[in-house]
Design a protein around this motif. Structure first.
Motif: not given
Length: 285
Positions: A133, A152, A154, A173, A177
């Motif tokens: 992450l 990713i 999120g 993060f 992401a």
């Protein structure tokens, strides 16, 4: 405690549903904003409550825990649904505005981690999950036979789930992401992306997710040698063994308390608890 899989429609962030029946009055008009994790559940609870007492009108919107809390500060909501506690900064902001709050913990949630159904991965330890992450691990070939760069999926920084995962893993993060507006969008993103990984409220994972939703639920273990647990493992949840468990909050402006109290009491009734469990959340006595 029995857990029943979630039912109902999917609502994206900032979608508004107003439950209105005849004979409404200003004193029975409630505005509820905040957590996307809680919005489906809040809608169903409001529908069932207003069917019993049609004098109430309840307007509900998602958009994230931070948005709901900000709406309380700005006088734009009576209830803020939140999947995280208030921050120290937010507590100070309420104090400065002389706004008193009441806090209700009405359910418990678990955050689930998902990948595409075809990715040959069953479980992750916390250190490895954190490295995925935060962008340290960039390709699935570091963990599986699949040679694909990791994508990713999120949440936005206003999301309580975003804050919860970040704090539990003690990470920042990855800048790469993708920021999605809600759980349903994350599921849809991972479903069509064989390199995708995301995190969602466990209440959004239905029966047979690989077949019905195109996603695989990842078991989580605290260390490489520890036992891995799933967020849909009832026994693990009951014994607080799943690492990503959390309470779900409702912050209520004290001046609105008498107005919203009948709705809160409905949530805490046997019927309300049944609805909460039907959506895949937990009630701890």
């Amino acid at each position: 405690m029995k857990r029943i899989r979630p039912i109902g429609l999917t609502y994206f962030g900032l979608v508004v549903l107003t439950v209105v029946h005849s004979c409404t009055s200003k004193d029975h008009s409630i505005k509820m904003k905040g957590s996307d994790t809680e919005v489906n559940l809040a809608v169903n609870l409001a529908e069932k409550f207003t069917a019993i007492d049609p004098s109430f009108s309840i307007a509900i919107s998602g958009g994230g825990s931070g948005l709901g809390i900000t709406s309380l500060l700005n006088g734009q909501a009576d209830i803020a649904n939140s999947s995280r506690p208030l921050s120290e900064e937010e507590i100070e902001q309420f104090k400065k505005k002389d706004i008193a709050l009441k806090t209700v913990v009405f359910a418990e949630d678990a955050t689930a981690f998902i990948v595409h159904k075809d990715l040959p991965l069953e479980e992750l330890d916390l250190e490895t999950l954190a490295k995925i992450l935060d962008g340290t691990i960039k390709n699935w070939n570091e963990l599986t036979p699949v040679n694909l760069p990791i994508n990713i999926y999120g949440r936005q920084s206003s999301s309580g789930t975003y804050s919860f995962v970040k704090k539990k893993l003690k990470i920042e993060f990855s800048a790469a992401a993708k920021e999605m507006t809600g759980n349903a969008q994350i599921i849809e993103g991972v479903k069509v992306d064989k390199s995708g990984v995301g995190y969602i409220g466990a209440g959004y994972v239905g029966d047979e997710p690989e077949t019905k939703q195109g996603i695989r639920l990842i078991k989580i273990k605290e260390t490489p040698t520890a036992v891995a647990y799933s967020p849909n493992d009832i026994e693990a949840i009951n014994n607080s063994l799943y690492f990503f468990q959390r309470p779900l909050y409702q912050f209520v402006v004290a001046s609105s308390w008498e107005k919203v109290r009948p709705f809160i009491e409905f949530e805490q009734s046997d019927k309300g608890k049944e609805i909460i469990k039907d959506h895949g959340y937990y009630i701890k006595d």
